[in-house]
Motif scaffolding. Sequence first.
Motif, PDB file in Angstrom:
ATOM      1  N   UNK A   1       0.804  -1.225   0.000  1.00  0.00           N
ATOM      2  CA  UNK A   1       0.000   0.000   0.000  1.00  0.00           C
ATOM      3  C   UNK A   1       0.831   1.267   0.000  1.00  0.00           C
ATOM      4  N   UNK A   2       2.145   1.121   0.242  1.00  0.00           N
ATOM      5  CA  UNK A   2       3.001   2.300   0.321  1.00  0.00           C
ATOM      6  C   UNK A   2       4.160   2.235  -0.666  1.00  0.00           C
ATOM      7  N   UNK A   3       4.038   1.360  -1.658  1.00  0.00           N
ATOM      8  CA  UNK A   3       5.140   1.203  -2.609  1.00  0.00           C
ATOM      9  C   UNK A   3       5.397   2.488  -3.406  1.00  0.00           C
ATOM     10  N   UNK A   4       4.342   3.165  -3.834  1.00  0.00           N
ATOM     11  CA  UNK A   4       4.564   4.387  -4.614  1.00  0.00           C
ATOM     12  C   UNK A   4       5.237   5.455  -3.771  1.00  0.00           C
ATOM     13  N   UNK A   5       4.923   5.501  -2.487  1.00  0.00           N
ATOM     14  CA  UNK A   5       5.580   6.473  -1.627  1.00  0.00           C
ATOM     15  C   UNK A   5       7.053   6.142  -1.460  1.00  0.00           C
ATOM     16  N   UNK A   6       7.358   4.849  -1.318  1.00  0.00           N
ATOM     17  CA  UNK A   6       8.768   4.459  -1.252  1.00  0.00           C
ATOM     18  C   UNK A   6       9.475   4.802  -2.564  1.00  0.00           C
ATOM     19  N   UNK A   7       8.901   4.338  -3.676  1.00  0.00           N
ATOM     20  CA  UNK A   7       9.559   4.572  -4.957  1.00  0.00           C
ATOM     21  C   UNK A   7       9.490   6.039  -5.365  1.00  0.00           C
ATOM     22  N   UNK A   8       8.493   6.772  -4.872  1.00  0.00           N
ATOM     23  CA  UNK A   8       8.458   8.207  -5.112  1.00  0.00           C
ATOM     24  C   UNK A   8       9.611   8.908  -4.430  1.00  0.00           C
ATOM     25  N   UNK A   9       9.889   8.542  -3.169  1.00  0.00           N
ATOM     26  CA  UNK A   9      11.034   9.125  -2.466  1.00  0.00           C
ATOM     27  C   UNK A   9      12.336   8.685  -3.118  1.00  0.00           C
ATOM     28  N   UNK A  10      12.395   7.422  -3.539  1.00  0.00           N
ATOM     29  CA  UNK A  10      13.585   6.937  -4.237  1.00  0.00           C
ATOM     30  C   UNK A  10      13.793   7.693  -5.543  1.00  0.00           C
ATOM     31  N   UNK A  11      12.701   7.907  -6.278  1.00  0.00           N
ATOM     32  CA  UNK A  11      12.794   8.636  -7.539  1.00  0.00           C
ATOM     33  C   UNK A  11      13.188  10.087  -7.312  1.00  0.00           C
ATOM     34  N   UNK A  12      12.664  10.709  -6.244  1.00  0.00           N
ATOM     35  CA  UNK A  12      13.064  12.073  -5.927  1.00  0.00           C
ATOM     36  C   UNK A  12      14.551  12.126  -5.609  1.00  0.00           C
TER      37      UNK A  12
END
Length: 484
Positions: free
Chosen positions: A154-165
């Motif tokens: 449920x929080x993968x996009x937040x993890x990968x969003x921070x990683x992408x940032x």
Amino acid sequence: MLEHEHRPDDKDACDATPGAAEPASLRRFWPLFYIEAAMRVSVAGLMLNMVGLSQVIWPGDAFHSLEFGIIISAKLTVLSITGVVFGTLADRLPRRSLMVLCLAVMAAGDVLAGFSSSPWMLVQFVACYSIVGAGQGGIQPIITSIANDDCHQHFRSRFFGTLEASRQLALISGMFVSAVLIDAGLWRIYFWLMGSILASGCAISVLFLKEPRRGFQAHESLKQVISTTTAKYGYKLTPDTVKSTIFSRTNMLAFFEGVFTWILFSVAIYLIYPWIQDQHHVTATSTSALMAVFGVPGVIIGSVGFSRMSDRLARRSIKFRVYMITGSILALFGIVILLFVLPLPDLENVDTGNLAVIFSYPVFFVFGGLIFVMRAVLGIYHINQTPVLQVINLPEAQGFISSANQFLETIGYAIGPLVAGILLTTMNNDYPGTALISLVIGLPSVAMWLLANRWIDGDISRVDEILQTRAVEMARQNGNLGKQ
């Protein structure tokens, strides 16, 4: 610091229940974010400084587009091959040791590049960048494997969003540092500095990177068994699971889509820098400043701002992730075309090292706006594509799947500069024409993703059924069946 083990009472942002603890959870992944940033800083200078490095190798000559296409393609080819090796190993061996090895190999390539000298400088650059690619190939599969075991779906996009940032901010920072040093003639210092940054990533890995328990976040029933017993997820790929999951229709479409999509991405990145530097005489330093001024806000909005929305929509249906991916690809196609049809002025006799002079031309604000949108679009693609691949594959295949996907994407990324270099040479530096011809190759990716939407729910259900069965097996073997 990444936790070594999860306990049943873990209260972190990547737990199943959204809550106020989420920021703290993401902070515990800081070693991965640092490693990603260190790696991206070190590789950010190649595309931006092709014109400047061309002058280092061939002083006084015009830009050697074909030769730099070869350098980039050689690096990416090696990256794609070693990525499969490291990705497969990441499903079997301790990931911290593999991460240290990858970063050390990259550092060695950069340090050696700083010792390059004539008359074999082109050969030395090809060899050194290939070494860098050999190490870089393993980092993304290792990070993906760790995230699959340590961050709730449920929080993968937040993890990968921070990683992408972290990735995009590091790329922009790396571009600026590389441009300043190479423009000043300090290209050797640049390579040695990048090697030192990668060495610091090795130290962070040794001191702070820990192993999550395999399979912990793959399925709620598995999480319950692993957290309440001494059970370990020890399943390996078999011919049956390879056939039913890795060769699922969604996987196959996502794999081959990567080739076409990354041709599109790489053409955009490869052409834009010589377009404004070689054709419009904007310095590399000013180019990197433009990327920072307009690119950083785009990164934040695309990678971080859209991450919560992506996770929220994905809870309703995984198909929303696919819609966001296809939308980002289409948007990128339009942006790239616009970048090369803007009537940018020729600034050969203008002080382009002064940003105030550049911004006296209103068209550069439009150019910057397109850069802003392009960075945001790239972020949306990345924060949705990896979670899709994770949810349709088993825990024991995460490293392999990530590396296989990277292999095919890198083939596309390697083809793009080579095709663009050949077209530029044969079309007498016709950048708009080259961009249009090259980007058309990337259009089939949209159709592939939309077609994948027909089967993605069934492929997810198949993986869930396998994991549910395994959870029961693990519970029975550990005398904990009553807790399931």
